[in-house]
Design an enzyme around this catalytic site. Sequence first.
Site, PDB file in Angstrom:
ATOM      1  CE  LYS A 148      -3.946  -2.120   2.275  1.00  0.00           C
ATOM      2  NZ  LYS A 148      -4.532  -2.548   3.541  1.00  0.00           N
ATOM      3  CD  GLN A 202      -3.701  -4.270   6.706  1.00  0.00           C
ATOM      4  OE1 GLN A 202      -3.504  -3.299   5.992  1.00  0.00           O
ATOM      5  NE2 GLN A 202      -4.371  -5.340   6.303  1.00  0.00           N
ATOM      6  CG  ASP A 231     -10.222  -0.093   5.018  1.00  0.00           C
ATOM      7  OD1 ASP A 231     -10.098  -0.398   3.816  1.00  0.00           O
ATOM      8  OD2 ASP A 231      -9.535  -0.588   5.926  1.00  0.00           O
TER       9      ASP A 231
END
Length: 296
Positions: free
Chosen positions: A54, A98, A121
């Site tokens: 990422k 994460q 997200d």
Amino acid sequence: MSAVVIDGKAFAAKVRGQVAGHVAQLVRDHGITPGLAVVLVGSDPASEVYVKSKGKMTVEVGMLSVEHKLPVDTAEADLLALIAKLNADPKIHGILVQLPLPGHLNSELVINSIDPAKDVDGFHISNVGLLGTGQKSMVPCTPLGCLMMLRDHHGSLSGLNAVVVGRSNIVGKPMAQLLLGDSCTVTIAHSRTKDLAAVCRGADILVAAVGRPEMITGDYVKSGATVIDVGINRIERDGKTKLVGDAEFASCAAVAGAITPVPGGVGPMTIACLLANTLTACCRANGLAEPEGLTA
Ligand code: NDP
């Protein structure tokens, strides 16, 4: 094999190229660089690989990439304090924690402490509610990537029958909401669904998000349907570790009109959409027009 293979790797590269073009324009015309902060707690090897990749792609599209790696025993209060700092930081437009988090941390509490406008997200309860009511939100990256590929392949999705196998908060439910938003007739199937194969055979669009290697076989697929395989499963075959989807590629491709492969289908789109979401969040934060074609 008769199906068109939808090349997610090439499509994701195209999306990242579009994001990079918008970022260059933001820098040039407004002096704004979109910033993405990724927070990793602990040292789960798979999560470390994701975070590294990422970070690399964030920099490649011209964005600011900030990584916070915290020890596995980080106290919840310290993690929440870091998120509060990132929420207040004007250089940061997107925050990603994460998952999965170590067991002593309350994931829901942590995710819901992110400013919804920076929740790239799309897991914050406000964004879930906005998506569910058809309002502007941050959309979870994997389903957004699937939607982009479907729109690219079909043009309009209006009136198509869509079956989503899987009802998780991360993939199945938001995928169903997005397809509904594009006027599909949507069925959500799950582990209690009766005669799953017959339900799936009613689909013009079949999304497999089950987490069971190669469970969806050709006899679940209507002739000419589009199969989007979200699954990522590592299996041992012929003494080697292999990555396979939730759909059995060969038998599905023999019946389908189009199919995404694993690897090289949905997977690469997830990070591309994370970057697209960060760009969208940055544009919104600065009162600028959102990039066309990169949002739901
Ligand atoms: P979850 O385990 O959270 O959800 C799986 C869903 O599948 C559940 O709703 C479950 O039903 C359903 N299910 C399980 N077994 C069956 C069955 N036999 N018949 C019908 N339905 C069944 O998984 P996720 O949604 O998080 O992930 C799904 C897949 O997508 C995984 O392979 C994962 O690795 C992959 N993934 C890929 C991403 C990418 O970037 N490409 C990102 C995220 C996930 P029930 O609710 O009844 O238990």
